[in-house]
Design a protein around this motif. Structure first.
Motif, mmCIF file in Angstrom:
data_model
loop_
_atom_site.group_PDB
_atom_site.id
_atom_site.type_symbol
_atom_site.label_atom_id
_atom_site.label_comp_id
_atom_site.label_asym_id
_atom_site.label_seq_id
_atom_site.Cartn_x
_atom_site.Cartn_y
_atom_site.Cartn_z
ATOM 1 N N TYR A 1 0.836 -1.210 0.000
ATOM 2 C CA TYR A 1 0.000 0.000 0.000
ATOM 3 C C TYR A 1 0.869 1.257 0.000
ATOM 4 N N LYS A 2 1.953 1.233 0.800
ATOM 5 C CA LYS A 2 2.824 2.401 0.881
ATOM 6 C C LYS A 2 3.492 2.697 -0.459
ATOM 7 N N LYS A 3 3.655 1.646 -1.270
ATOM 8 C CA LYS A 3 4.229 1.827 -2.606
ATOM 9 C C LYS A 3 3.176 2.285 -3.621
ATOM 10 N N GLY A 4 1.946 2.454 -3.141
ATOM 11 C CA GLY A 4 0.882 2.924 -4.018
ATOM 12 C C GLY A 4 0.148 1.827 -4.770
ATOM 13 N N LYS A 5 0.366 0.579 -4.383
ATOM 14 C CA LYS A 5 -0.290 -0.530 -5.074
ATOM 15 C C LYS A 5 -1.719 -0.745 -4.563
ATOM 16 N N THR A 6 -2.559 -1.247 -5.428
ATOM 17 C CA THR A 6 -3.877 -1.748 -5.040
ATOM 18 C C THR A 6 -3.732 -3.225 -4.712
ATOM 19 N N VAL A 7 -4.280 -3.653 -3.581
ATOM 20 C CA VAL A 7 -4.191 -5.052 -3.162
ATOM 21 C C VAL A 7 -5.596 -5.644 -3.100
ATOM 22 N N TYR A 8 -5.809 -6.703 -3.867
ATOM 23 C CA TYR A 8 -7.083 -7.423 -3.806
ATOM 24 C C TYR A 8 -6.974 -8.508 -2.727
ATOM 25 N N HIS A 9 -7.804 -8.394 -1.709
ATOM 26 C CA HIS A 9 -7.708 -9.297 -0.561
ATOM 27 C C HIS A 9 -8.547 -10.556 -0.778
ATOM 28 N N LEU A 10 -7.850 -11.612 -1.176
ATOM 29 C CA LEU A 10 -8.470 -12.937 -1.287
ATOM 30 C C LEU A 10 -8.139 -13.786 -0.063
ATOM 31 N N ASN A 11 -7.487 -13.180 0.910
ATOM 32 C CA ASN A 11 -6.909 -13.940 2.017
ATOM 33 C C ASN A 11 -7.825 -14.108 3.217
ATOM 34 N N ILE A 12 -8.829 -13.269 3.389
ATOM 35 C CA ILE A 12 -9.589 -13.276 4.635
ATOM 36 C C ILE A 12 -11.090 -13.279 4.365
ATOM 37 N N GLY A 13 -11.811 -14.024 5.200
ATOM 38 C CA GLY A 13 -13.258 -14.162 5.023
ATOM 39 C C GLY A 13 -14.033 -13.012 5.618
ATOM 40 N N GLN A 14 -13.703 -11.804 5.177
ATOM 41 C CA GLN A 14 -14.449 -10.611 5.597
ATOM 42 C C GLN A 14 -15.434 -10.257 4.485
ATOM 43 N N PRO A 15 -16.719 -10.627 4.646
ATOM 44 C CA PRO A 15 -17.677 -10.379 3.563
ATOM 45 C C PRO A 15 -17.805 -8.896 3.253
ATOM 46 N N ASP A 16 -18.030 -8.594 1.976
ATOM 47 C CA ASP A 16 -18.304 -7.214 1.594
ATOM 48 C C ASP A 16 -19.806 -6.943 1.548
ATOM 49 N N ILE A 17 -20.592 -7.955 1.941
ATOM 50 C CA ILE A 17 -22.044 -7.802 2.015
ATOM 51 C C ILE A 17 -22.385 -6.865 3.168
ATOM 52 N N LYS A 18 -23.356 -5.983 2.968
ATOM 53 C CA LYS A 18 -23.712 -5.032 4.011
ATOM 54 C C LYS A 18 -24.371 -5.729 5.202
ATOM 55 N N THR A 19 -24.020 -5.288 6.398
ATOM 56 C CA THR A 19 -24.673 -5.753 7.614
ATOM 57 C C THR A 19 -26.138 -5.320 7.577
ATOM 58 N N PRO A 20 -27.085 -6.180 7.996
ATOM 59 C CA PRO A 20 -28.490 -5.776 7.996
ATOM 60 C C PRO A 20 -28.705 -4.471 8.780
ATOM 61 N N GLU A 21 -29.478 -3.565 8.195
ATOM 62 C CA GLU A 21 -29.697 -2.270 8.835
ATOM 63 C C GLU A 21 -30.358 -2.409 10.193
ATOM 64 N N VAL A 22 -31.206 -3.428 10.339
ATOM 65 C CA VAL A 22 -31.916 -3.605 11.607
ATOM 66 C C VAL A 22 -30.928 -3.820 12.748
ATOM 67 N N ALA A 23 -29.794 -4.465 12.464
ATOM 68 C CA ALA A 23 -28.777 -4.698 13.498
ATOM 69 C C ALA A 23 -28.031 -3.410 13.825
ATOM 70 N N LEU A 24 -27.657 -2.665 12.798
ATOM 71 C CA LEU A 24 -26.945 -1.413 13.025
ATOM 72 C C LEU A 24 -27.833 -0.388 13.725
ATOM 73 N N ASP A 25 -29.109 -0.336 13.328
ATOM 74 C CA ASP A 25 -30.037 0.622 13.941
ATOM 75 C C ASP A 25 -30.252 0.328 15.418
ATOM 76 N N ALA A 26 -30.225 -0.957 15.786
ATOM 77 C CA ALA A 26 -30.448 -1.325 17.188
ATOM 78 C C ALA A 26 -29.376 -0.729 18.092
ATOM 79 N N VAL A 27 -28.166 -0.564 17.551
ATOM 80 C CA VAL A 27 -27.091 0.053 18.326
ATOM 81 C C VAL A 27 -27.194 1.575 18.267
ATOM 82 N N LYS A 28 -27.522 2.090 17.087
ATOM 83 C CA LYS A 28 -27.560 3.549 16.913
ATOM 84 C C LYS A 28 -28.626 4.215 17.774
ATOM 85 N N ILE A 29 -29.782 3.546 17.911
ATOM 86 C CA ILE A 29 -30.925 4.213 18.561
ATOM 87 C C ILE A 29 -31.205 3.688 19.959
ATOM 88 N N ASN A 30 -30.320 2.843 20.506
ATOM 89 C CA ASN A 30 -30.589 2.315 21.848
ATOM 90 C C ASN A 30 -30.522 3.448 22.867
#
Length: 396
Positions: free
Chosen positions: A27-56
């Motif tokens: 990254y420091k060299k300015g490269k783009t890195v495609y991460h195939l290494n970790i199971g971090q989904p790029d799918i959005k977290t359901p809003e109902v879960a995020l809202d439960a924290v935001k408005i508690n």
């Protein structure tokens, strides 16, 4: 200078995360890195879960019960009931991620130098959990040529000793994406009953099954009441990896009461994350339908593109969002580091997870990598093309 422990010295590095410094340098060299290494989904977290924290409206962020709140555990039990898994809230302990659930399970059923049989390749952190618990993994090797199917039961029986306490599977599998059939689960049920062992199933990817095949849980085997321990998590199901909420589930009351002592020692699982996870249970089925459709398309695209590369062998997953790829190289660790340090295509490179860390047997999987297809399809195409170009010039 004081010495660290032998346990600390033998604790394995994560094959998924150990290359992070090299990615940061890219990254420091300015490269783009495609991460195939970790199971971090790029799918959005359901809003109902995020809202439960935001408005508690909490005034105090207090402890919850060590086993998790009554309300959340009851809703988890209700969720399982919809999947033909009939448990009560008393059969559930909420944990800080599926990782803690596994540590509680290991601590509750095994002593120092006891043995646990695991088909490999397996989730890399099983190596770490066993080291932390002083437990020895006895591997049963499944092979890419067989699409990582369950080895014959006879292979398990050969390995059972007086020290054997359990068999552990991940279903669907990380890193292989293998989905155990109902028949295979029943075979495992027979062997643990015959030898009076525990059967632990890490079922955190249960929602992600493909090609019309459904997930069959060990908890659906009614006569495994005293033998079955299920591990679960919200991390991948709702794309909530940072919540760190999981659970341990068993109808064996002694297992639950013992695991609860470990839970009490760490006080309680995270309060806000439980609130979000409880709300996530309201997520409609349409969310999962869309996610599964997306993952199937990504899987099919990834497999098709990889199979175009000379010398590459890939197993086709039927669940989760990983696959094991065999490369025409001698050492995938060196190749993965080289990709980040010395190679790019128009300023872009990829980060993969060397698969040797997903085995406990030495010198196995050295030419394999795990790919997580958690990127958009356009990015997957670019990433595979980078791999293709890299393999043309890489020298072991």
């Amino acid at each position: 200078m004081p010495r660290i422990s032998q346990k600390g010295e033998s604790m394995p590095q994560s094959p998924i995360r150990k290359l992070v410094p090299y990615a940061e340098m890219a990254y420091k060299k300015g490269k783009t890195v495609y991460h195939l290494n970790i199971g971090q989904p790029d799918i959005k977290t359901p809003e109902v879960a995020l809202d439960a924290v935001k408005i508690n409206s909490l005034d105090i962020l207090a402890y919850t019960r060590s086993e998790g709140s009554d309300e959340y555990r009851q809703k988890i039990a209700d969720y399982y009931g919809k999947h033909d898994i009939h448990v009560t809230k008393e059969d559930i302990i909420v944990t800080t991620g599926g990782s803690e659930a596994l540590l509680f399970a290991f601590g509750s059923i095994m002593d120092i130098d006891d043995e646990i049989i695991i088909p490999e390749p397996f989730y890399a952190n099983y190596n770490g959990f066993s080291t932390a618990s002083g437990v020895n993994i006895v591997p049963v090797i499944s092979k890419i040529e067989d699409n990582f199917a369950l080895p014959p039961i006879e292979e398990f029986e050969k390995l059972i000793t007086p020290k054997t306490k359990a068999i552990l599977i991940c279903n669907p599998g990380n890193p292989t994406g293998y989905l155990y059939s109902k028949d295979e689960i029943k075979k495992l049920a027979q062997i643990v009953k015959k030898h009076d062992l525990f059967l632990i199933a890490d079922e955190v990817y249960r929602e992600f099954t493909y090609d019309g095949v459904t997930h069959y849980s060990i908890m659906q085997e009614e006569d495994l009441k005293d033998h079955a321990i299920m591990i679960d998590s919200v991390s991948k199901r709702y794309s909530m990896c940072g919540a760190r909420i999981g659970c341990l589930v068993s109808r064996n009351k002694q297992v639950i009461s013992t695991a609860l002592k470990f839970a009490q020692a760490r006080l309680s699982p995270p309060t806000l994350a439980q609130i979000a996870s409880e709300a996530a249970l309201q997520t409609p089925q349409s969310y999962f339908d869309e996610v599964i459709t997306e993952y199937v398309e990504r899987r099919n695209l990834l497999i098709a593109e990889l199979e175009k590369i000379d010398g590459v062998k890939v197993a086709k997953p039927k669940g989760a969002f990983y696959c094991i790829v065999e490369l025409p190289v001698k050492n995938a660790d060196d190749f993965a580091q080289w990709l980040l340090e010395s190679f790019d295509v128009n300023g872009e490179t990829v980060m993969v997870a060397p698969a040797a860390g997903f085995y406990s047997s030495p010198n196995v999987g050295l030419n394999q990598i795990r790919i997580a297809y958690v990127l958009q399809k356009e990015s997957l195409i670019k990433a595979v093309n980078i791999l293709k170009e890299a393999l043309k010039i890489y020298k072991d």
